[in-house]
Design a protein around this motif. Structure first.
Motif, mmCIF file in Angstrom:
data_model
loop_
_atom_site.group_PDB
_atom_site.id
_atom_site.type_symbol
_atom_site.label_atom_id
_atom_site.label_comp_id
_atom_site.label_asym_id
_atom_site.label_seq_id
_atom_site.Cartn_x
_atom_site.Cartn_y
_atom_site.Cartn_z
ATOM 1 N N ARG A 223 49.417 43.612 115.161
ATOM 2 C CA ARG A 223 48.691 42.686 114.303
ATOM 3 C C ARG A 223 48.631 43.206 112.869
ATOM 4 N N ARG A 224 48.398 42.275 111.978
ATOM 5 C CA ARG A 224 48.271 42.624 110.566
ATOM 6 C C ARG A 224 46.879 43.195 110.296
ATOM 7 N N VAL A 225 46.831 44.184 109.437
ATOM 8 C CA VAL A 225 45.564 44.718 108.942
ATOM 9 C C VAL A 225 45.496 44.402 107.460
ATOM 10 N N THR A 226 44.490 43.624 107.074
ATOM 11 C CA THR A 226 44.341 43.233 105.681
ATOM 12 C C THR A 226 43.071 43.827 105.103
ATOM 13 N N ARG A 227 43.040 43.872 103.792
ATOM 14 C CA ARG A 227 41.861 44.359 103.098
ATOM 15 C C ARG A 227 41.494 43.371 102.008
ATOM 16 N N GLY A 228 40.243 42.974 101.987
ATOM 17 C CA GLY A 228 39.810 42.006 100.996
ATOM 18 C C GLY A 228 39.875 42.566 99.591
ATOM 19 N N ARG A 229 39.865 41.703 98.609
ATOM 20 C CA ARG A 229 39.934 42.118 97.227
ATOM 21 C C ARG A 229 38.572 42.610 96.758
ATOM 22 N N LEU A 230 38.595 43.521 95.835
ATOM 23 C CA LEU A 230 37.369 44.054 95.257
ATOM 24 C C LEU A 230 37.129 43.433 93.891
ATOM 25 N N PRO A 231 35.886 43.220 93.530
ATOM 26 C CA PRO A 231 35.606 42.688 92.189
ATOM 27 C C PRO A 231 35.952 43.709 91.113
ATOM 28 N N ARG A 232 36.125 43.203 89.893
ATOM 29 C CA ARG A 232 36.490 44.082 88.795
ATOM 30 C C ARG A 232 35.399 45.126 88.533
ATOM 31 N N THR A 233 34.126 44.723 88.492
ATOM 32 C CA THR A 233 33.018 45.649 88.225
ATOM 33 C C THR A 233 32.018 45.588 89.373
ATOM 34 N N ILE A 234 31.643 46.750 89.868
ATOM 35 C CA ILE A 234 30.698 46.871 90.979
ATOM 36 C C ILE A 234 29.538 47.740 90.520
ATOM 37 N N GLY A 235 28.330 47.338 90.868
ATOM 38 C CA GLY A 235 27.147 48.123 90.542
ATOM 39 C C GLY A 235 26.826 49.130 91.630
ATOM 40 N N VAL A 236 26.457 50.339 91.240
ATOM 41 C CA VAL A 236 26.038 51.392 92.173
ATOM 42 C C VAL A 236 24.742 51.984 91.640
ATOM 43 N N VAL A 237 23.693 51.964 92.460
ATOM 44 C CA VAL A 237 22.406 52.522 92.077
ATOM 45 C C VAL A 237 22.096 53.693 93.004
ATOM 46 N N LEU A 238 21.945 54.869 92.437
ATOM 47 C CA LEU A 238 21.535 56.056 93.181
ATOM 48 C C LEU A 238 20.058 56.296 92.859
ATOM 49 N N ASP A 239 19.204 55.977 93.821
ATOM 50 C CA ASP A 239 17.753 56.056 93.619
ATOM 51 C C ASP A 239 17.251 57.379 94.183
ATOM 52 N N LEU A 240 16.874 58.296 93.312
ATOM 53 C CA LEU A 240 16.398 59.617 93.715
ATOM 54 C C LEU A 240 14.873 59.694 93.801
ATOM 55 N N ARG A 241 14.197 58.580 93.649
ATOM 56 C CA ARG A 241 12.740 58.581 93.697
ATOM 57 C C ARG A 241 12.237 58.705 95.132
ATOM 58 N N ARG A 242 11.194 59.506 95.312
ATOM 59 C CA ARG A 242 10.514 59.551 96.598
ATOM 60 C C ARG A 242 9.639 58.312 96.750
ATOM 61 N N PRO A 243 9.336 57.932 97.988
ATOM 62 C CA PRO A 243 8.414 56.808 98.176
ATOM 63 C C PRO A 243 7.039 57.140 97.606
ATOM 64 N N PRO A 244 6.250 56.131 97.245
ATOM 65 C CA PRO A 244 4.909 56.391 96.695
ATOM 66 C C PRO A 244 4.057 57.198 97.664
ATOM 67 N N GLY A 245 3.434 58.256 97.150
ATOM 68 C CA GLY A 245 2.540 59.074 97.962
ATOM 69 C C GLY A 245 3.202 60.166 98.762
ATOM 70 N N HIS A 246 4.528 60.262 98.749
ATOM 71 C CA HIS A 246 5.210 61.307 99.515
ATOM 72 C C HIS A 246 5.236 62.602 98.714
ATOM 73 N N THR A 247 5.054 63.709 99.430
ATOM 74 C CA THR A 247 4.993 65.024 98.789
ATOM 75 C C THR A 247 6.391 65.609 98.646
ATOM 76 N N ARG A 248 6.441 66.709 97.927
ATOM 77 C CA ARG A 248 7.707 67.412 97.731
ATOM 78 C C ARG A 248 8.140 68.134 99.001
#
Length: 356
Positions: A223-248
């Motif tokens: 069978r054929r294996v295909t891959r969909g096209r990707l958009p020109r620009t993609i957003g990536v958010v790396l959130d390093l914040r701890r949840p509210p009230g969480h300790t170190r």
């Protein structure tokens, strides 16, 4: 920076010989036996000779090493130039870097003649994600008799960037942005998914994917294996914040996995030809638009220095440049998986190993 001097200490061999010499000297003093005095003198002689002849100017050695970029846990080889600036040669010296050679034996250097550099190749492995500005090496010698060991710490001002360890991401994460937008003109003028490869057909799969001509040629269904096209620009958010009230001190393993997932994702999307608009949210948010290898390198350097931060609220327009994108990835490295900013974005894929 390490203190430029050389320390000297007894080796295990020297401690045993010194202990035996002390016992013999005690026996000679108590019993007055000439044989005991002779034994004590014979045992003490190599200790005194080794102490007097010991090499004490190991800290006059200079080390030159080029800046290095590696991935956490990966083995690499690096050439190091060692040059002694003392008046006498250094003999039988062991050389190693404690940070990157924990599981590797020290390297035995050839005799270092004054002001004649010697190049050696070290097998190293950096286990901790980091950005080090100074490389620290240890030079150690037990010459001539091994009763004492002379040790010195020498340093070199250069960068060692250890990027996050790459992780295995699920295929649905990597292809989440596929088919969201037509491919760039320079990739293809045709709509729809792209052909990628052929593989064996499984009975539970849709028969419409079978490649008739190749199946007839191979004598088995493929069978054929295909891959969909990707958009020109993609957003990536790396959130390093701890949840509210969480300790170190919590979620360090999850944070390391998330940083590795971010590095793996951005590398793969860059390889497929997409542009990434990356937001790193920590104490001071940063934005990098990855268009080519230079920006990709800058992002990997940023990931090598990143760490979790305390919770804080974002400005209303801080992620406004991501709202118009077709697809975004959100990586809650600090464990804050229910960030309210997710509601303002369009098609979002959350990548997380485990979420608190």
């Amino acid at each position: 920076m390490a203190t430029p001097n050389s320390s000297i200490e007894l080796t295990p061999r020297g401690k045993i010989v010194l202990w035996l010499a002390g016992l013999a000297a005690g026996a000679a003093w108590i019993g007055g036996d000439d044989n005991a005095r002779l034994a004590a003198a014979m045992l003490a002689a190599p200790i005194l000779i080794d102490f007097v002849a010991k090499q004490r100017r190991l800290h006059f050695t200079h080390v030159r090493v080029a800046s290095r970029r590696t991935i956490a846990g990966a083995i690499y080889f690096q050439t190091v130039a060692v040059e002694h600036h003392g008046r006498r040669p250094l003999r039988s010296c062991l050389f190693y870097e404690p940070r990157s050679m924990r599981g590797e034996p020290p390297t035995m250097l050839p005799t270092l003649q004054p002001f004649k550099p010697v190049e050696i190749e070290l097998r190293q492995r950096s286990l901790v994600r980091s950005h080090v500005l100074e490389r620290v090496f240890v030079l150690e010698s037990q010459w001539p008799l091994g009763m004492f060991a002379t040790r010195s710490v020498v340093s070199s001002q250069c960068d060692l960037i250890t990027e996050p360890m790459r992780v295995a991401l699920r295929a649905d994460f990597l292809d989440a942005a596929a088919d969201a937008e037509s491919a760039p003109v320079d990739r293809s003028m045709l709509p729809g998914p792209e052909f990628q490869s052929l593989r064996e057909y499984l009975p539970e799969e849709d028969a419409r994917g079978v490649h008739a001509l190749r199946s007839a040629a191979f004598g088995t269904l493929v069978r054929r294996v295909t891959r969909g096209r990707l958009p020109r620009t993609i957003g990536v958010v790396l959130d390093l914040r701890r949840p509210p009230g969480h300790t170190r001190g919590r979620g360090l393993r999850r944070c390391e996995w998330s940083l590795g997932a971010c590095a793996t994702l951005v590398e793969e999307l860059h390889r497929r030809g997409s542009v990434m608009r990356v937001h790193v949210i920590d104490t001071d948010s940063e934005q990098i638009e990855v268009k080519g290898p230079a920006q990709l390198t800058d992002l990997m350097t940023l990931l090598s220095e990143a760490g979790m931060s305390t919770h804080r609220n974002l400005a209303p327009d801080q992620l406004s440049d991501l709202e118009g994108l077709v697809h975004c990835y959100w990586i809650p490295a600090g464990g804050y998986a229910k960030a309210p900013e997710l509601r303002h974005l369009g098609d979002v894929t959350v990548i997380a190993e485990d979420v608190e």
